[in-house]
Every structure is written in structure tokens, then in C-alpha cells.
Design a protein around this motif. Structure first.
Motif, mmCIF file in Angstrom:
data_model
loop_
_atom_site.group_PDB
_atom_site.id
_atom_site.type_symbol
_atom_site.label_atom_id
_atom_site.label_comp_id
_atom_site.label_asym_id
_atom_site.label_seq_id
_atom_site.Cartn_x
_atom_site.Cartn_y
_atom_site.Cartn_z
ATOM 1 N N SER A 192 70.625 -2.538 128.719
ATOM 2 C CA SER A 192 71.666 -3.051 127.833
ATOM 3 C C SER A 192 71.888 -2.189 126.593
ATOM 4 O O SER A 192 72.924 -2.299 125.940
ATOM 5 C CB SER A 192 71.332 -4.482 127.407
ATOM 6 N N LYS A 193 70.928 -1.316 126.268
ATOM 7 C CA LYS A 193 71.069 -0.468 125.081
ATOM 8 C C LYS A 193 72.025 0.701 125.291
ATOM 9 O O LYS A 193 72.341 1.423 124.342
ATOM 10 C CB LYS A 193 69.698 0.060 124.661
ATOM 11 N N TYR A 194 72.479 0.897 126.525
ATOM 12 C CA TYR A 194 73.367 2.021 126.816
ATOM 13 C C TYR A 194 74.804 1.542 126.952
ATOM 14 O O TYR A 194 75.103 0.653 127.750
ATOM 15 C CB TYR A 194 72.935 2.725 128.099
ATOM 16 N N LYS A 195 75.704 2.167 126.167
ATOM 17 C CA LYS A 195 77.108 1.780 126.231
ATOM 18 C C LYS A 195 77.807 2.382 127.445
ATOM 19 O O LYS A 195 78.669 1.754 128.052
ATOM 20 C CB LYS A 195 77.830 2.211 124.944
ATOM 21 N N THR A 196 77.438 3.632 127.788
ATOM 22 C CA THR A 196 78.047 4.300 128.932
ATOM 23 C C THR A 196 76.967 4.915 129.798
ATOM 24 O O THR A 196 76.135 5.688 129.314
ATOM 25 C CB THR A 196 79.025 5.411 128.483
ATOM 26 N N LEU A 197 76.988 4.565 131.081
ATOM 27 C CA LEU A 197 76.011 5.087 132.023
ATOM 28 C C LEU A 197 76.729 5.884 133.110
ATOM 29 O O LEU A 197 77.740 5.427 133.654
ATOM 30 C CB LEU A 197 75.213 3.967 132.689
ATOM 31 N N VAL A 198 76.216 7.059 133.403
ATOM 32 C CA VAL A 198 76.747 7.878 134.491
ATOM 33 C C VAL A 198 75.778 7.808 135.660
ATOM 34 O O VAL A 198 74.614 8.193 135.539
ATOM 35 C CB VAL A 198 76.941 9.349 134.058
ATOM 36 N N ASP A 199 76.265 7.289 136.778
ATOM 37 C CA ASP A 199 75.448 7.229 137.997
ATOM 38 C C ASP A 199 75.775 8.466 138.821
ATOM 39 O O ASP A 199 76.830 8.556 139.448
ATOM 40 C CB ASP A 199 75.773 5.950 138.770
ATOM 41 N N VAL A 200 74.858 9.424 138.810
ATOM 42 C CA VAL A 200 75.093 10.721 139.440
ATOM 43 C C VAL A 200 74.844 10.621 140.941
ATOM 44 O O VAL A 200 73.735 10.338 141.388
ATOM 45 C CB VAL A 200 74.187 11.801 138.825
ATOM 46 N N PHE A 201 75.911 10.837 141.696
ATOM 47 C CA PHE A 201 75.882 10.723 143.151
ATOM 48 C C PHE A 201 75.302 9.373 143.570
ATOM 49 O O PHE A 201 74.395 9.297 144.396
ATOM 50 C CB PHE A 201 75.147 11.910 143.777
ATOM 51 N N GLY A 202 75.902 8.340 143.000
ATOM 52 C CA GLY A 202 75.434 6.979 143.231
ATOM 53 C C GLY A 202 76.081 6.288 144.407
ATOM 54 O O GLY A 202 76.085 5.055 144.464
ATOM 55 N N GLY A 203 76.664 7.056 145.343
ATOM 56 C CA GLY A 203 77.248 6.445 146.532
ATOM 57 C C GLY A 203 78.452 5.593 146.205
ATOM 58 O O GLY A 203 79.363 6.004 145.491
ATOM 59 N N ARG A 204 78.445 4.374 146.673
ATOM 60 C CA ARG A 204 79.569 3.476 146.385
ATOM 61 C C ARG A 204 79.339 2.671 145.111
ATOM 62 O O ARG A 204 80.185 1.880 144.708
ATOM 63 C CB ARG A 204 79.828 2.538 147.556
ATOM 64 N N GLY A 205 78.171 2.856 144.462
ATOM 65 C CA GLY A 205 77.931 2.231 143.166
ATOM 66 C C GLY A 205 77.071 0.991 143.203
ATOM 67 O O GLY A 205 77.197 0.129 142.323
ATOM 68 N N GLY A 206 76.174 0.885 144.172
ATOM 69 C CA GLY A 206 75.328 -0.305 144.283
ATOM 70 C C GLY A 206 74.462 -0.532 143.059
ATOM 71 O O GLY A 206 74.444 -1.640 142.497
ATOM 72 N N LEU A 207 73.742 0.486 142.628
ATOM 73 C CA LEU A 207 72.878 0.341 141.450
ATOM 74 C C LEU A 207 73.711 0.149 140.195
ATOM 75 O O LEU A 207 73.424 -0.729 139.368
ATOM 76 C CB LEU A 207 71.974 1.566 141.303
ATOM 77 N N LEU A 208 74.754 0.949 140.029
ATOM 78 C CA LEU A 208 75.579 0.867 138.829
ATOM 79 C C LEU A 208 76.208 -0.517 138.686
ATOM 80 O O LEU A 208 76.215 -1.098 137.588
ATOM 81 C CB LEU A 208 76.667 1.939 138.878
ATOM 82 N N SER A 209 76.730 -1.063 139.767
ATOM 83 C CA SER A 209 77.356 -2.384 139.676
ATOM 84 C C SER A 209 76.330 -3.451 139.314
ATOM 85 O O SER A 209 76.623 -4.361 138.525
ATOM 86 C CB SER A 209 78.044 -2.742 140.996
ATOM 87 N N ALA A 210 75.120 -3.345 139.859
ATOM 88 C CA ALA A 210 74.074 -4.322 139.535
ATOM 89 C C ALA A 210 73.696 -4.247 138.060
ATOM 90 O O ALA A 210 73.480 -5.276 137.408
ATOM 91 C CB ALA A 210 72.846 -4.073 140.410
ATOM 92 N N ILE A 211 73.637 -3.031 137.512
ATOM 93 C CA ILE A 211 73.332 -2.863 136.089
ATOM 94 C C ILE A 211 74.440 -3.464 135.232
ATOM 95 O O ILE A 211 74.183 -4.206 134.276
ATOM 96 C CB ILE A 211 73.141 -1.375 135.760
ATOM 97 N N LEU A 212 75.695 -3.163 135.591
ATOM 98 C CA LEU A 212 76.824 -3.629 134.776
ATOM 99 C C LEU A 212 76.941 -5.147 134.793
ATOM 100 O O LEU A 212 77.358 -5.760 133.803
ATOM 101 C CB LEU A 212 78.119 -2.980 135.251
ATOM 102 N N LYS A 213 76.589 -5.771 135.895
ATOM 103 C CA LYS A 213 76.645 -7.235 135.951
ATOM 104 C C LYS A 213 75.619 -7.875 135.019
ATOM 105 O O LYS A 213 75.802 -9.002 134.569
ATOM 106 C CB LYS A 213 76.448 -7.709 137.387
ATOM 107 N N LYS A 214 74.557 -7.147 134.716
ATOM 108 C CA LYS A 214 73.543 -7.655 133.789
ATOM 109 C C LYS A 214 73.785 -7.206 132.358
ATOM 110 O O LYS A 214 73.147 -7.717 131.434
ATOM 111 C CB LYS A 214 72.153 -7.194 134.232
ATOM 112 N N THR A 215 74.673 -6.233 132.162
ATOM 113 C CA THR A 215 74.930 -5.702 130.814
ATOM 114 C C THR A 215 76.434 -5.732 130.549
ATOM 115 O O THR A 215 77.110 -4.711 130.669
ATOM 116 C CB THR A 215 74.394 -4.265 130.682
#
Length: 360
Positions: A192-215
Motif C-alpha cells: 500500500s505504500k507504493y503509488k505506482t507499481l510496474v509489473d515487469v512481464f507480468g503476463g495478463r496481470g494476475g499479481l498486479l490485479s491482486a495487489i491493486l484490489k488490496k491497495t
């Protein structure tokens, strides 16, 4: 999904299990212990056959005889009985006193489409192509070169591109493992302390979407040239975060989006030998903000003789792509060489760890 236990508790349980396994080996003569380990390949293939034939699916509604199972899957009754008898000795299926077989918790994990199903991974590890790769391990050990290139005359990614049927099996198996890691990662680390996260070669965004739903206060950039073919936009829309994600279809070895305060590299560096891994890290160093953080999510094998899944995955990477799993010391070295300092390694309840580094 059941609650994620603290990583410390998981490590204690793993330690106890490892000690029990070592004790069990000490209770038999060393040649017998070696033989039992060598027969692990046979067990793997038996699990593969059960997964391929969807035997566990047949038992979802209750116990059945091997004859009934064989009829449903169009197989030989005697062979099915002998397969299930062998697997039941490993607590995969159980034979009742009336001769019928039923599901066990491990057999249930081979059912299709169930939460945390391991069927896709069983199909991958037992697939003839995977067996061919491991059969050439001796070539890799002798030469230091991936055996897949020797066997097929092409890099692993080229092979997947030319063999879509196996590529689907491979990606489904890898997806199973990746999905298992998401909740433990979220439980172990505060994003939650990060305003902008870059998921490098994160596929379709599974990890990134899970993080954003919590932050809810964060936004993300999915950086992956494969985003369209992997269906990233539709997936992020389904997850309800598409309005907070920018998709950048850049190249893994090209410039990264600049100025973000967190760069995620999940199971990226381990696929590459040192020169390529250093190139990726140098690009991250050029892009990251001065007070940003690099978050490398990989298996980190412990030093010494302790058991860890990373040590076998490391051999697999060596065979397939010439990659490697790196120890804490090795991560410290490659990070220092590219302008980062290793701050800490956060363990999770899964085998994966979060290597946190900052630019210097």
C-alpha cells in the motif's frame, strides 16, 4: 481459500517434516533409501496417468470399483486397479474393504477445476516432452548448456511457440504454481505504500490485479509485449481494476516505464543466465525513482544441505533455459553490480521469497 499461515510457522513445519523424512531414511539401509528416491520417477508417471485419465473426477460423487472406473474412462480394468493400488500406497486414492476406491485429500487435488488443483502441474511434470527434457540432464551437467536446445534445436520459447498443445499444458501448469503464490505474497508484504507499481512481464496481470484490489490508492503499469495475446485487458476488466492499469507492450530487454516507485519482477530473473539478468536489472535501475524499490519475487535456495523446492526448480531451469535460482549472496552480488542494494528478503508461506532492493 483457507487462511494463509505466517511464513515463520510454515518454515517450522517444513523443518519438522524434513527431519522426519531424514529419520525415515536413516531407518533403512542406505541402498534401500536411494532406491526409494530413484523410484520417484515411477510415482510421478503414475500420477500423470491418473491425471490424464481424470480418474479423480470419476470419484467426485463417491467410491467406485476399478471396473466401473475403467468403464467410464474406457481403459483396462486390471490395469486401472493396479494403478490405483500403487497410488493408494502413497495416499493418493484409498482402497476400501469392499474393493472400491475413494478420494483422499491428495487424490482430490487431482480433480479438474477445483480450488488449488494440481492436475495441470501433474500433466506437465509427467508429459513425454518434460520426461525428454529431464532425460538429457546429463548433457546439461556435462556442458552447462540447456538440454532442450540439444533435443529440439531451438530455445524453449521457440518450442512453445511451435507446439501450441504442449504450450497450453506448460502455461496451465506454471499458472497453477503462480496462483498458489499470490495470496502468500499479499499476506507477507505491504504494497500500500507504493503509488505506482510496474509489473515487469507480468503476463495478463494476475499479481498486479491482486495487489491493486488490496491497495485502492495505488495504480499499476502492466509491462508485457504479450499482453494482447494473453488477454490482459479482458482479465483486468473482469478483475475490476482496468481503470487503474496502464498496459505498456514493451520488450523485456528494452527500457522500462520510468519514475515508478515499485518494480515487480516475479519469476523473471531466474529464467536468464547472468548477462541477461544483469541487463534486466540495469534497465530497472535506469527507470526507478530515487526512493523507489525493486521487488524480486523468486525462490531463494538456502545455503547448505537444507531441503528446499528451489533446488530442484534450479535444475529444471538449467535444463530448459539455462537459468538459475540464486542464493541471498548471489542476489546481493548481481544487485550491487547494477546499482542496487539488497535491503531484506521477505519469506512467504509459499516457497517464493520477496527480495527487496533500493537504488544507490
Amino acid at each position: 481459500m483457507p487462511p494463509i499461515p505466517p511464513a515463520r510457522v510454515v518454515r517450522i513445519v517444513e523443518g519438522v517434516r524434513a527431519r522426519v523424512q531424514r529419520l525415515a531414511q536413516l531407518m533403512v539401509p542406505a541402498p534401500i533409501a536411494v532406491l526409494e528416491l530413484a523410484q520417484g520417477a515411477w510415482v510421478s508417471q503414475a500420477i500423470y496417468v491418473a491425471a490424464e485419465l481424470k480418474i479423480a473426477d470419476q470419484l467426485a460423487d463417491g467410491p467406485l470399483s476399478s471396473e466401473e472406473i475403467a468403464r467410464r474412462i474406457e481403459a483396462d480394468p486390471d490395469a486401472v486397479h493396479r494403478l490405483l493400488r500403487a497410488l493408494a500406497s502413497y495416499r493418493i486414492f484409498s482402497e476400501q474393504s469392499d474393493g472400491r476406491f475413494k478420494l483422499t485429500p491428495m487424490a482430490d487435488a487431482l480433480r479438474t477445476g477445483t480450488p488449488m488443483s494440481m492436475r495441470d502441474m501433474a500433466l506437465l511434470t509427467g508429459h513425454p516432452a518434460s520426461w525428454e527434457d529431464w532425460g538429457a540432464l546429463i548433457h546439461t551437467v556435462r556442458t552447462g548448456q540447456p538440454s532442450l536446445e540439444k533435443n529440439r534445436g531451438m530455445h524453449a520459447y521457440e518450442y512453445l511457440g511451435q507446439n501450441p498443445e504442449f504450450a497450453e499444458i506448460f502455461l496451465n501448469g506454471m499458472g497453477t504454481l503462480s496462483n498458489m503464490e499470490t495470496e502468500p505474497i499479499l499476506a507477507a508484504y505491504d504494497f500500500s505504500k507504493y503509488k505506482t507499481l510496474v509489473d515487469v512481464f507480468g503476463g495478463r496481470g494476475g499479481l498486479l490485479s491482486a495487489i491493486l484490489k488490496k491497495t485502492p490508492g495505488s495504480k499499476g503499469i502492466l509491462f508485457d509485449s504479450r499482453a494482447d495475446e494473453l488477454g490482459a485487458d479482458a482479465f483486468l476488466t473482469e478483475e475490476g481494476v482496468v481503470d487503474r492499469v496502464e498496459i505498456d507492450k514493451g520488450d523485456l530487454f528494452g527500457p522500462l516505464p520510468a519514475g515508478a516507485d515499485a518494480y515487480l519482477l516475479k519469476h523473471i530473473l531466474h529464467e536468464w543466465p547472468e548477462p541477461k539478468a544483469l541487463e534486466i536489472l540495469k534497465n530497472a535501475r535506469e527507470a526507478i525513482s530515487p526512493d523507489g524499490r525493486l521487488l524480486v519475487m523468486e525462490f531463494v535456495p538456502p545455503e547448505g544441505n537444507a531441503a528446499h523446492p528451489a533446488k530442484l526448480v534450479d535444475l529444471w531451469l538449467m535444463i530448459l533455459v539455462g537459468g538459475k535460482e540464486r542464493t541471498e549472496r548471489q542476489y546481493s552480488e548481481i544487485l550491487r553490480a547494477t546499482g542496487f542494494q539488497l535491503d531484506r528478503i521477505v519469506q512467504t508461506a509459499a516457497g517464493v521469497s520477496i527480495v527487496e532492493a533500493r537504488p544507490v
